[in-house]
Design a protein around this motif. Structure first.
Motif, short mmCIF file in Angstrom:
data_model
loop_
_atom_site.label_atom_id
_atom_site.label_comp_id
_atom_site.label_asym_id
_atom_site.label_seq_id
_atom_site.Cartn_x
_atom_site.Cartn_y
_atom_site.Cartn_z
N GLY A 198 -9.51 -7.96 -8.31
CA GLY A 198 -8.24 -7.39 -8.09
C GLY A 198 -7.35 -7.75 -7.29
N GLN A 199 -7.58 -9.10 -6.59
CA GLN A 199 -6.75 -9.68 -5.74
C GLN A 199 -6.05 -10.68 -6.35
N GLN A 200 -4.74 -11.15 -5.79
CA GLN A 200 -4.21 -12.18 -6.21
C GLN A 200 -4.72 -13.47 -5.76
N LEU A 201 -5.13 -14.61 -6.55
CA LEU A 201 -5.81 -15.77 -6.14
C LEU A 201 -5.12 -16.89 -6.68
N SER A 202 -4.66 -17.77 -5.85
CA SER A 202 -3.97 -18.95 -6.09
C SER A 202 -4.95 -20.21 -6.00
N ILE A 203 -5.04 -20.90 -6.78
CA ILE A 203 -5.97 -22.15 -6.74
C ILE A 203 -5.29 -23.28 -7.15
N PRO A 204 -5.87 -24.43 -6.69
CA PRO A 204 -5.17 -25.68 -7.15
C PRO A 204 -5.25 -25.93 -8.56
N LYS A 205 -4.23 -26.58 -9.14
CA LYS A 205 -4.32 -26.91 -10.45
C LYS A 205 -5.50 -27.87 -11.11
N ASP A 206 -5.82 -28.72 -10.17
CA ASP A 206 -6.76 -29.83 -10.30
C ASP A 206 -8.28 -29.37 -9.89
N THR A 207 -8.40 -28.03 -9.73
CA THR A 207 -9.59 -27.68 -8.94
C THR A 207 -10.70 -28.10 -9.94
N ALA A 208 -11.93 -28.75 -9.45
CA ALA A 208 -13.01 -29.32 -10.23
C ALA A 208 -13.73 -28.15 -11.11
N SER A 209 -14.05 -28.29 -12.28
CA SER A 209 -14.72 -27.56 -13.16
C SER A 209 -15.97 -27.24 -12.50
N GLY A 210 -16.44 -25.72 -12.42
CA GLY A 210 -17.74 -25.54 -11.95
C GLY A 210 -17.55 -24.97 -10.40
N THR A 211 -16.21 -25.06 -9.71
CA THR A 211 -16.00 -24.49 -8.61
C THR A 211 -15.99 -23.06 -8.49
N ILE A 212 -16.72 -22.24 -7.78
CA ILE A 212 -16.72 -20.96 -7.43
C ILE A 212 -15.42 -20.78 -6.89
N LEU A 213 -14.76 -19.76 -7.30
CA LEU A 213 -13.42 -19.38 -6.73
C LEU A 213 -13.09 -18.18 -6.01
N ALA A 214 -14.20 -17.11 -6.39
CA ALA A 214 -14.20 -15.89 -5.75
C ALA A 214 -15.31 -15.13 -6.09
N ARG A 215 -15.90 -14.03 -5.47
CA ARG A 215 -16.91 -13.59 -5.28
C ARG A 215 -16.68 -11.98 -5.30
N HIS A 216 -17.40 -11.23 -6.07
CA HIS A 216 -17.49 -9.63 -5.92
C HIS A 216 -18.61 -9.20 -6.31
N TYR A 217 -18.85 -8.02 -5.30
CA TYR A 217 -20.37 -7.32 -5.53
C TYR A 217 -20.33 -5.93 -5.85
N ILE A 218 -21.21 -5.74 -6.64
CA ILE A 218 -21.27 -4.21 -7.00
C ILE A 218 -22.67 -3.71 -6.43
N THR A 219 -22.80 -2.84 -5.72
CA THR A 219 -23.94 -2.09 -5.09
C THR A 219 -24.61 -1.34 -6.29
N GLU A 249 -33.68 -7.65 -15.33
CA GLU A 249 -34.65 -7.21 -14.31
C GLU A 249 -34.22 -5.71 -13.60
N GLN A 250 -35.05 -4.97 -13.02
CA GLN A 250 -34.62 -4.07 -12.31
C GLN A 250 -33.79 -4.60 -11.15
N LEU A 251 -32.83 -3.73 -10.78
CA LEU A 251 -31.58 -3.93 -9.90
C LEU A 251 -32.05 -3.61 -8.44
N SER A 252 -32.30 -4.16 -7.61
CA SER A 252 -32.35 -3.85 -6.17
C SER A 252 -31.38 -4.31 -5.11
N GLN A 253 -30.77 -5.57 -5.46
CA GLN A 253 -29.77 -5.90 -4.68
C GLN A 253 -28.23 -5.81 -5.39
N PRO A 254 -27.16 -5.86 -4.78
CA PRO A 254 -25.93 -5.97 -5.13
C PRO A 254 -25.61 -6.90 -6.28
N ILE A 255 -25.11 -6.39 -7.46
CA ILE A 255 -24.69 -7.60 -8.38
C ILE A 255 -23.72 -8.14 -7.80
N GLU A 256 -23.80 -9.63 -8.28
CA GLU A 256 -22.61 -10.50 -7.93
C GLU A 256 -21.86 -11.22 -8.88
#
Length: 294
Positions: free
Chosen positions: A22-43, A100-107
């Protein structure tokens, strides 16, 4: 027949619609493939209103097209070129299939992929389409919460630079370091972050000691190659003399999204006595400065 019924894509409208990011995210154009840019959690509470959800199955839809084909891949593309999404349950990435059964927040992770990094809106999917649908059971009833992605990705040409530098502490007498924790030979210096382009929502830096952090020794650098002293190390401090924070991203407060620019962060370093027995000699330490962008 029971198995086939369990894996079929749910045709009924999802019970709960959950939005990720939901946020605005600005990233360098040449960011390497595979880089994690943001994380969000659902409890679990958000998903099934309990501390543990009896989750059974996950449907993953590339590009958020829940009326189309599912994917068993653990990372699927979004409608924004260069950006994919990954869903982890109890720390394990999943595509379409039993879960599997969910016991921790989904990432949920936004991940840079191999496509051109063009930027765009993650909201750009039809109203009733979702990236993920999760089945969980409660008594004799099945529920199918869905996950949509929201937010805007901006691709920016250019990054900041951090020039290498050597900070020389003045010579000091070993007897000035008369007890563990005592310091001497303070030298001021500036951490320089140069040529930052406009457009990022936030720029941060992380101080990473070469050789790793030392437990219960905030701001202290491990002895580096060429050191001959013992019982003495170098401590990095902020301008007020408090130990510098290591291993955690620190916001460059002076950065302005509309202006960009170069910045000098005042710091200082000193010798610190770390052991009961100390012998004179040379004391070397090093750290790497890592930049992150949002």
């Amino acid at each position: 027949m029971v198995f086939l019924a369990a894996v079929a894509s749910p045709s009924a409208k999802a019970d709960i619609i959950l939005s990720a990011f939901g946020q605005q995210l600005s990233i360098p154009k040449d960011t390497a493939s595979g880089t994690i840019l943001a994380r969000h959690y659902i409890t679990p509470q958000q998903l099934c209103y309990q501390s543990r959800c009896d989750t059974k199955y996950l449907w993953a839809y590339p590009n958020g097209k829940s009326g189309g084909s599912t994917s068993s891949a653990t990372t699927i593309t979004t409608t924004v070129s260069g950006i994919s999404v990954r869903l982890l349950i109890n720390g394990k990435a999943y595509g379409t299939g039993p879960m599997e059964q969910l016991s921790q927040p989904i990432e949920l992770q936004l991940v840079r992929d191999d496509r051109p990094n063009l930027g765009g809106s993650l909201d750009d999917v039809p109203y009733n389409d979702y990236y993920y649908i999760i089945r969980y059971d409660m008594t004799t009833v099945q529920f199918h919460p869905s996950v949509k992605l929201k937010g805007t990705i901006t691709s920016i040409n250019g990054t900041c630079s951090v020039p290498s530098q050597t900070v020389k502490l003045p010579k000091t007498l070993i007897n000035r370091l008369d007890r563990i924790g005592s310091t001497a030979g303070t030298q001021n210096f500036q951490l320089r972050i140069n040529d930052c382009p406009k457009g990022y929502n936030r720029i941060g830096y992380t101080l990473d000691p070469v050789g790793g952090t030392i437990a219960n020794s905030p701001g202290v650098l491990p002895l580096a190659s060429g050191s001959t002293a013992s019982g003495v190390k170098i401590r990095v401090e902020n301008a007020q003399g408090a130990p510098a924070t290591m291993g955690t991203s620190i916001t460059v407060d002076e950065y302005n999204k509309a202006a960009g620019g170069s910045f000098a962060i005042p710091m200082q370093a000193s010798y610190i006595r770390t052991d009961t027995v100390a012998t004179p000699g040379t004391v070397n330490g090093a750290m790497t400065v890592l930049l992150d962008y949002r």
